[in-house]
Design a protein around this motif. Structure first.
Motif, short mmCIF file in Angstrom:
data_model
loop_
_atom_site.label_atom_id
_atom_site.label_comp_id
_atom_site.label_asym_id
_atom_site.label_seq_id
_atom_site.Cartn_x
_atom_site.Cartn_y
_atom_site.Cartn_z
N LEU A 3 68.88 42.51 37.46
CA LEU A 3 69.38 42.83 39.08
C LEU A 3 68.85 44.16 39.71
CD1 LEU A 3 73.19 42.38 38.36
CD2 LEU A 3 71.73 40.43 39.16
N ALA A 4 68.25 43.94 40.49
CA ALA A 4 67.98 44.93 40.92
C ALA A 4 69.03 46.23 41.12
CB ALA A 4 67.90 45.02 43.32
N VAL A 17 79.49 49.77 40.16
CA VAL A 17 78.06 50.43 38.89
C VAL A 17 78.29 49.77 37.92
CG1 VAL A 17 78.76 52.24 37.81
CG2 VAL A 17 79.14 52.27 40.05
N TYR A 18 77.42 49.46 37.37
CA TYR A 18 77.24 48.94 36.41
C TYR A 18 77.44 49.66 34.89
CZ TYR A 18 75.35 45.19 39.36
OH TYR A 18 74.80 44.85 40.39
N VAL A 19 77.30 50.64 34.52
CA VAL A 19 77.54 51.46 33.42
C VAL A 19 77.99 52.86 34.06
CG1 VAL A 19 76.37 53.12 32.27
CG2 VAL A 19 75.66 50.34 32.20
N ASN A 20 79.23 53.31 33.59
CA ASN A 20 79.38 54.78 34.40
C ASN A 20 78.59 56.01 34.19
OD1 ASN A 20 81.44 56.14 36.21
ND2 ASN A 20 82.17 56.64 34.35
N ASP A 21 77.95 55.44 32.87
CA ASP A 21 78.04 57.24 32.12
C ASP A 21 77.23 56.24 30.88
OD1 ASP A 21 76.69 59.38 31.75
OD2 ASP A 21 78.95 60.52 31.32
N PHE A 22 76.06 57.13 30.54
CA PHE A 22 75.82 56.62 28.90
C PHE A 22 74.86 58.28 29.18
CE2 PHE A 22 72.32 55.59 32.33
CZ PHE A 22 71.40 56.43 31.87
N ASN A 23 74.74 57.98 27.50
CA ASN A 23 73.99 59.41 26.75
C ASN A 23 73.76 58.87 25.34
OD1 ASN A 23 75.97 61.30 28.57
ND2 ASN A 23 77.72 60.45 27.79
N ASN A 24 73.17 59.99 25.00
CA ASN A 24 72.04 59.84 23.29
C ASN A 24 71.45 58.40 23.67
OD1 ASN A 24 73.07 62.04 22.89
ND2 ASN A 24 75.59 61.52 22.42
N GLY A 44 65.58 46.20 33.72
CA GLY A 44 65.07 44.55 33.41
C GLY A 44 64.03 43.77 34.45
N SER A 45 64.45 42.23 34.67
CA SER A 45 63.53 41.71 35.03
C SER A 45 63.28 42.02 36.73
CB SER A 45 63.58 40.28 35.17
OG SER A 45 65.62 39.54 35.02
N ALA A 46 64.66 42.18 37.16
CA ALA A 46 64.21 42.48 38.79
C ALA A 46 63.64 43.63 39.05
CB ALA A 46 65.96 42.15 39.55
N VAL A 47 64.12 44.13 40.66
CA VAL A 47 63.11 46.06 40.93
C VAL A 47 64.70 46.33 39.95
CG1 VAL A 47 62.76 46.90 42.19
CG2 VAL A 47 62.19 44.86 42.50
N ASP A 48 63.28 47.49 39.23
CA ASP A 48 64.32 48.97 39.02
C ASP A 48 63.64 50.06 39.41
OD1 ASP A 48 66.13 47.83 36.25
OD2 ASP A 48 64.34 47.01 36.75
N GLN A 65 74.00 56.58 35.51
CA GLN A 65 74.74 55.64 36.10
C GLN A 65 74.05 54.01 36.29
OE1 GLN A 65 76.89 56.58 39.44
NE2 GLN A 65 78.93 56.76 37.99
N ILE A 66 74.43 53.16 35.83
CA ILE A 66 73.44 52.42 37.01
C ILE A 66 74.25 51.50 37.98
CG2 ILE A 66 71.52 50.48 36.33
CD1 ILE A 66 72.32 51.06 32.99
N TYR A 67 73.45 51.72 39.22
CA TYR A 67 74.74 50.92 39.96
C TYR A 67 73.55 49.90 41.06
CZ TYR A 67 73.24 55.32 42.29
OH TYR A 67 71.89 55.70 42.87
N ASN A 68 74.40 48.93 41.73
CA ASN A 68 73.49 48.26 42.94
C ASN A 68 73.10 49.21 42.72
OD1 ASN A 68 73.26 46.26 44.43
ND2 ASN A 68 73.87 44.95 43.13
N THR A 69 71.35 48.31 43.56
CA THR A 69 71.09 49.57 44.58
C THR A 69 71.40 49.18 46.31
OG1 THR A 69 68.93 49.13 42.72
CG2 THR A 69 68.32 49.90 45.45
#
Length: 371
Positions: A280-281, A310-317, A324-328, A300-304
């Motif tokens: 997804l974008a 929000v797809y991932v609220n917080d990531f670490n390590n 992905g296959s859309a615009v990042d 975070q990862i969220y919808n542009t």
């Protein structure tokens, strides 16, 4: 030589202070107490219906266990269910171990009590049969070991009120394909193996999650481990409603599907770990890649188009980030020693801080698009 005593007309049977084994080929209308030894209660035939002393199923099943059919007593006691689809409801025991009841589970959507079988108290080891066993447990502090054994079994912890961490393959629970959390808790992968996480709505018909009310992709997914060989085939663990996800001490690879959401935190743990975003974008907001865990600062990862999605609220390590296959869009606001791969499509890499340093020789790879 062994001796056999035939008896009838008794409402209560009590074992001695040594090990007793009770084999039930027919239902017993009264109560059985194991006594002081380490006793085993085997329900050997399917369809056995013990005396339902409460007569009707109350809203709070704890009320039933004041007069259990099977009471383990003071020892380290084991209850083995019949080889049919069983629904177990397990709570704290009155004195030693766990209490609960077993129903025959005929509902294909699982987690529904249908036909009463037996009540129990003071059991320390609960063993499922070789069909499907679904266990619902209301606390993680039970002094009980639970074995799902054969069958596509589930452990439902959605009624636990406190936050907890459940490690796949850890002590206390074994033989389960599906774990159900309470949204505020953590599922942790096994140590010493490569774990492949897929986060999103579960579609595998053998998982026990299809048709489950909580299977919407939010805090849901699967963990695959094993080498995929004949000697070491892939094994899968499925989970629902675990808001936090924790990798093991080896390599963990996380993929967020288009239906996937992590409402809490995703922590790769030790090892070399990879996070692949949805097709997804989306925007990757990288604000704490150096310290990994600074209070109040999120990666975070969220919808542009809509940052509120929000797809991932917080990531670490995480050592490798894959688009992905859309615009990042990668907004890099902190130093990062790992790798960032744009993937397909036309991706954007924005260094938003003059203190951000990318120390890896292959820190940024655009991928196949016009980046």
């Amino acid at each position: 030589t062994d001796s056999v005593v035939t008896f009838s007309g008794f409402q209560t049977v009590t074992g001695g202070d040594q090990q007793d084994v009770f084999n039930f080929d027919v239902a017993f209308a009264g109560q059985v107490n194991g006594g002081d030894g380490d006793d085993t209660f085997n329900i050997r035939n399917i369809g056995l219906i013990f005396n339902d002393f409460a007569q009707t199923a109350p809203v709070t099943p704890e009320a039933r266990y004041t007069i259990p059919n099977l009471d383990g007593g003071a020892g380290n006691d084991t209850l083995v269910a019949a080889d049919e689809n069983n629904y177990w409801y397990v709570v704290d025991g009155s004195n030693n171990g766990g209490a609960g009841e077993i129903y025959a589970n005929a509902d294909p959507n699982r987690n529904t009590r249908t036909d009463f079988r037996v009540t129990f108290d003071n059991m320390n080891i609960l063993d499922g049969g070789n069909a499907v066993d679904d266990f619902a447990v209301n606390t993680t502090s039970l002094p009980v070991i639970i074995h799902g054994n054969d069958g596509a079994n589930s452990l439902d912890l959605s009624n636990v009120t406190e936050a907890f961490t459940l490690q796949v393959g850890g002590a206390g629970f074994s033989g389960f394909d599906l774990y159900v959390g309470n949204t505020i808790s953590t599922i942790q992968a096994q140590d010493d193996v490569v774990n492949t996480w897929t986060i999103g709505q579960i579609t595998d018909a053998g998982s026990g999650a299809v048709g489950h009310g909580g299977n919407d992709g939010e805090d849901d997914g699967s963990i695959r481990n094993g080498a995929g060989t004949v000697a070491d085939p892939f094994t899968y663990t499925y989970f629902l409603n675990f808001g936090n996800m924790q990798g093991g001490n080896s390599t963990d690879n996380f993929t967020i599907q288009s239906t996937g959401v992590v409402t809490g935190s995703l922590d790769g743990g030790s090892g070399t770990n990879t996070l692949t975003g949805p097709n997804l974008a989306v925007t990757w907001d990288l604000n704490d890649t150096n310290t990994w865990g600074q209070a109040g600062v999120l990666n975070q990862i969220y919808n542009t188009a809509s940052a509120a999605t929000v797809y991932v609220n917080d990531f670490n390590n995480i050592d490798i980030l894959n688009g992905g296959s859309a615009v990042d869009t990668f907004d890099i606001g902190d130093s990062y020693a790992g790798q960032i791969n744009g993937g397909a499509s036309d991706d954007f890499f924005n260094i938003t801080s003059d203190t951000a340093m990318l120390s890896n020789a292959s820190a940024i790879t655009g991928g196949s698009g016009s980046d």
